[in-house]
Design an enzyme around this catalytic site. Structure first.
Site, short mmCIF file in Angstrom:
data_model
loop_
_atom_site.label_atom_id
_atom_site.label_comp_id
_atom_site.label_asym_id
_atom_site.label_seq_id
_atom_site.Cartn_x
_atom_site.Cartn_y
_atom_site.Cartn_z
N SER A 124 0.83 -1.20 0.00
CA SER A 124 0.00 0.00 0.00
C SER A 124 0.87 1.25 0.00
O SER A 124 1.79 1.40 0.80
CB SER A 124 -0.90 0.00 1.24
OG SER A 124 -1.70 1.15 1.28
N GLY A 125 0.58 2.17 -0.93
CA GLY A 125 1.34 3.40 -1.03
C GLY A 125 2.48 3.35 -2.02
O GLY A 125 3.19 4.33 -2.22
N THR A 129 -2.19 1.79 -7.89
CA THR A 129 -3.38 2.37 -8.51
C THR A 129 -3.00 3.40 -9.56
O THR A 129 -3.59 3.45 -10.64
CB THR A 129 -4.27 3.01 -7.42
OG1 THR A 129 -4.66 2.00 -6.48
CG2 THR A 129 -5.51 3.63 -8.04
N SER A 177 -5.52 4.44 -0.45
CA SER A 177 -5.17 3.02 -0.52
C SER A 177 -6.35 2.20 -1.05
O SER A 177 -7.47 2.30 -0.56
CB SER A 177 -4.78 2.51 0.87
OG SER A 177 -4.54 1.12 0.84
N SER A 178 -6.09 1.38 -2.07
CA SER A 178 -7.11 0.46 -2.58
C SER A 178 -7.30 -0.66 -1.58
O SER A 178 -6.35 -1.37 -1.26
CB SER A 178 -6.69 -0.11 -3.94
OG SER A 178 -6.59 0.89 -4.91
N GLY A 369 -0.52 -5.94 -2.07
CA GLY A 369 0.80 -6.49 -1.91
C GLY A 369 0.90 -7.22 -0.57
O GLY A 369 -0.08 -7.29 0.19
N GLU A 371 1.36 -7.92 3.18
CA GLU A 371 1.07 -7.05 4.31
C GLU A 371 1.55 -7.69 5.61
O GLU A 371 1.27 -8.87 5.88
CB GLU A 371 -0.43 -6.75 4.43
CG GLU A 371 -0.94 -5.80 3.37
CD GLU A 371 -2.33 -5.29 3.66
OE1 GLU A 371 -2.76 -4.36 2.95
OE2 GLU A 371 -2.99 -5.81 4.57
#
Length: 808
Positions: A124-125, A129, A177-178, A369, A371
């Site tokens: 995330s980040g 996206t 974040s998706s 991804g 985590e």
């Protein structure tokens, strides 16, 4: 065969294939990790990333993989001019870019007629996206269009703000974040025109609807509605503008985000819904748990269902009240179910606006991804299981593509040793013995199932597995860092401790995850089958720091991501054989100045020229192989040899720049002269008028009359009218003079006679004009005498034309 360094793109344009188009700035570090000298060194890998990131070179190749580092700022590298720069260009011709990978995938689909897919991964980040949005934008703008293309492009691009509003949220790591996985098939017809698309969504984080960690928010749409909705809309939906009044929006204590404008987000969402085709009646969002009419149910019945439970014993039904905690859990479960179904309906509605089958497909996967949090529960387990499957697919497809390329080139393939994470995938998904199967069995067994009983079943079944450990099964050192309600999995990316009691997540393992893991496993299996049927390309996204600051590069954080993205593993696979591969034409074009036999022009077969060049450069037989179309070697030609090429390319670039500058000056002078073309000859129009006169004279030279009877003459510009007439008369006199000089004496006599005859008979006889072309003879008479029986003499004229005697 004479060598020509050119490439014909799918659009029919011919381009030079030269890596020399790269500038000195583009060459900071190594633009392809495959060519990294110390490819086994993780430190060298990260240092190369850092050097390029410092120069805002956020993209680096690793064979067919594109590694992208989030810059956390806008870069001027996504304009329409950049799209055109990368359209139809060889993959390595210019600097690495997301547009290059997009275009290469598109051309591969058109030329090979095989479906393609682009797999985007990262935490995330990291920019997943944004990468998918750039790819969609490239196809929407640069691909050929047809009558439906404008509508399709709008729906395709407008689907992004809708899915982001309902599927993205502010987290500690990323403001946008998706919180779901997305796979999109872009459909193309036989001409390569985008004609449709279809979206599949995976593993929406429904727990976020009812709970957020401190510093995080619920999904964007809630805050956008409260901030951007009109007073009439809020009144109709029974909503207050203050988000602090809602239990589901205050748990994270973060109602606003500095980097986001919720009011503008609401406007973009409303516009997008309209473009996609949502009706006004469908665009109704409210607070269904407090306004039962929005759900279309009776309020009393809903209250009863959320505060009581029904039990059946010995054929009798018993209704008992729920505890406060149980009623809260029922309320949360309803909210999650409503939101999950709403999101599924949104995706289906978007698919309806995009639906149209094509002959070829490019798939686009944007998914979670790996985590690792302080507390990892069921959701992190599913996410990391997905990452394991994608890593397995990544290695398998990479090895497969490597082997296929070797076979295509006729080069022997030697098996490559690598870590196969199938053992971890089996640990999770194997029938009857995997974690998911154990979870399903525990959730449906008779009696009261609980998370701890599930943990005990795991210990009984999986005890002794090399990649599984619990507090009970661990040694003394591990027990100190592993809780009694946790189990640890040794993933390919590292160790992760999973808490079975839920903690911050509202999704517990048992019974909350009943059937959820199996359903996710089945959908993931179908996704893997879909991806396996396509030729893959990869975008590996990396987050340079946790503070979202531009220019900051945290090596510890980057090293962790390089590890769990499997980049070093992939690099070792690629370098296990012949890492440097170039088509014969490109290789010969780039390095031919280094060999006297190939410079300046190689006249023979390409393969022979490459072989000659490689041998001259001193390559040993075991260091390279000649394929059918490629030259494969362990290392590229040393860069120091490229100094000559750099000087040569610099000279050509200066020449090209000078020609372009002169051309620009010429165009300016012509335009200025055209504006002042009706004025007197002077500095403002002298070049233009001279050009016009010169052009007319050149045109006249090519179109002069061919005979004295040809009266045609090109129309002159106004400034040359008088000169044109004088030239016409001079040309006519010249043609007459040449004609007269070419006449023979007997022809001159004929013409004199014709002139005299014309003066006598012109206008006197109707049959005269057709007779002009007939030549005069010196005499037409042959006379003979004959005597009739009565003594009369008859004169006969012998006509020489038909040899007949005519009596007179």
């Amino acid at each position: 065969m004479r060598y020509q360094a050119r490439e014909v793109g799918v659009d029919g344009r011919v381009r030079l294939v030269l890596e020399g188009a790269l500038t000195a700035r583009d060459r900071v570090g190594v633009q392809d990790f495959v060519l990294l000298e110390n490819f086994n060194s993780e430190a060298a890998f990260i240092e190369n990333l850092r050097r390029r990131f410092t120069e805002n070179l956020i993209y680096t190749y690793m064979g067919s993989v594109l590694v992208s580092v989030n810059p956390y700022k806008d870069l001027e590298i996504y304009s329409p001019q950049h799209m055109e720069r990368y359209r139809g260009v060889s993959y390595y011709e210019i600097s690495p870019h997301i547009y290059a990978l997009s275009d290469n995938t598109y051309r591969a689909m058109k030329t090979s007629r095989r479906d393609q897919c682009i797999l985007i991964s990262g935490e995330s980040g990291a920019g997943k996206t944004e990468a998918s949005k750039k790819i969609l934008l490239y196809y929407a703008v640069s691909c050929p269009a047809h009558q439906r293309m404008a509508s399709l492009r709008d729906c395709l691009l407008q689907s992004t703000p809708v899915l982001e509003a309902f599927g993205n949220a502010k987290t500690l790591r990323n403001d946008n974040s998706s919180r779901f996985g997305k796979y999109m098939d872009i459909q193309f017809d036989f001409r390569g025109v985008p004609v449709g698309a279809h979206i599949l969504n995976y593993l929406l984080e429904k727990s976020r609807v009812v709970h957020q960690n401190h510093g995080e928010r619920n999904y964007h749409v809630f805050y956008q509605l409260l901030e951007g909705g009109t007073e009439e809309q809020l009144l109709h939906l029974h909503l207050d503008r203050n988000p602090q009044k809602y239990l589901y929006l205050v748990k994270g204590n973060c109602p606003r985000v500095s980097s986001m404008n919720d009011k503008n987000g609401w406007k973009a969402l409303v516009k997008a819904l309209s473009v996609i085709g949502f009706t006004e009646g469908e665009v109704q969002v409210g607070n269904p748990l407090t306004r039962t009419h929005l759900l279309g149910v009776d309020g009393a019945a809903l209250t009863e269902a959320l505060t009581h439970k029904k039990l059946t014993a010995n054929g009798e039904e018993m209704i008992s009240p729920l505890t406060f905690e149980q009623a809260g859990a029922a309320r949360d479960a309803l909210a999650q179910a409503v939101y999950g179904r709403t999101f599924t309906w949104l995706v289906e509605k978007i698919n309806q606006s995009l639906a149209l089958d094509g002959s070829s497909v490019i798939g686009l996967l944007d998914i979670y991804g790996f985590e690792v949090f302080q507390h990892n529960s069921f959701e992190q387990f599913c996410i990391n299981y997905c990452s394991e499957k994608l890593q397995q697919l990544f290695i398998e497809l990479t090895l497969r593509s490597e082997q296929e390329e070797y076979e295509t080139e006729g080069v022997a393939w030697e098996p490559v040793q690598y870590f196969d994470n199938k053992v971890i995938c089996d640990l999770i998904e194997e029938k009857h013995k995997g974690i998911i199967s154990i979870l399903d069995e525990e959730c449906v067994r008779p009696g009261e199932a609980c998370d701890l009983s599930f943990l005990e079943k795991l210990e009984d079944t999986l005890g002794g597995h090399a990649h599984f450990v619990t507090h009970k099964l661990a040694n003394g050192k591990t027990r100190r860092v592993l809780g009694r309600e946790e189990f640890r999995l040794l993933h390919y990316a590292g160790e992760v401790n999973y808490t079975v009691t839920g903690h911050s997540s509202s999704v517990t393992w048992c019974p909350g995850a009943l059937q959820a893991a199996t359903q996710f496993k089945n959908s993931l299996t179908k996704l893997m089958e879909t991806l396996m049927s396509k030729e893959p390309s990869y975008v590996r996204c990396i987050k340079p720091n946790d503070a979202k600051q531009p220019g900051r590069f945290d090596e510890v954080l980057v090293r962790h991501q390089v590890k769990y993205l499997g980049l070093m593993e992939n690099l070792r696979v690629r370098r296990a054989g012949f890492a440097y591969r170039r088509h014969f034409e490109a290789f010969l074009q780039r390095y031919k100045p280094l060999c006297p036999e190939t410079w300046p022009v190689w006249q023979g077969e390409l393969a022979e020229g490459v072989s000659t060049l490689v041998q001259y450069l001193g390559y040993k037989p075991e260091e390279y192989k000649m394929g059918r179309y490629l030259v494969l070697s362990e290392y590229p030609v040393p860069e120091e040899i490229g100094v000559i090429q750099a000087a040569w390319r610099g000279m050509k670039a200066r020449r090209r720049a000078r020609r372009r500058r002169d051309a620009a000056d010429l165009i300016r002078r012509l335009i200025k002269g055209f504006i002042h073309r009706h004025e007197e000859y002077g500095p403002d129009n002298d070049y233009f008028l001279d050009h016009v006169r010169c052009s007319f004279l050149k045109t006249l030279r090519r179109n002069l009359p061919r005979s004295v009877l040809d009266k045609s003459w090109p129309t002159p510009p106004p400034a040359l009218t008088q000169a044109s007439e004088e030239l016409r008369q001079l040309n006519m006199r010249n043609m007459v003079r040449k004609f007269c000089l070419a006449i023979l004496p007997e022809w001159r006599k004929q013409m004199d006679q014709k002139v005299v005859a014309s003066e006598l008979f012109r206008g006197q006889k109707d049959s005269y004009p057709p007779s002009v072309a007939a030549l005069f003879l010196g005499t037409r008479l042959g006379i003979s005498v004959s005597r009739l029986s009565d003594g009369i003499l008859v004169l006969h004229v012998l006509c020489e034309d038909n040899k007949q005697k005519v009596p007179l």
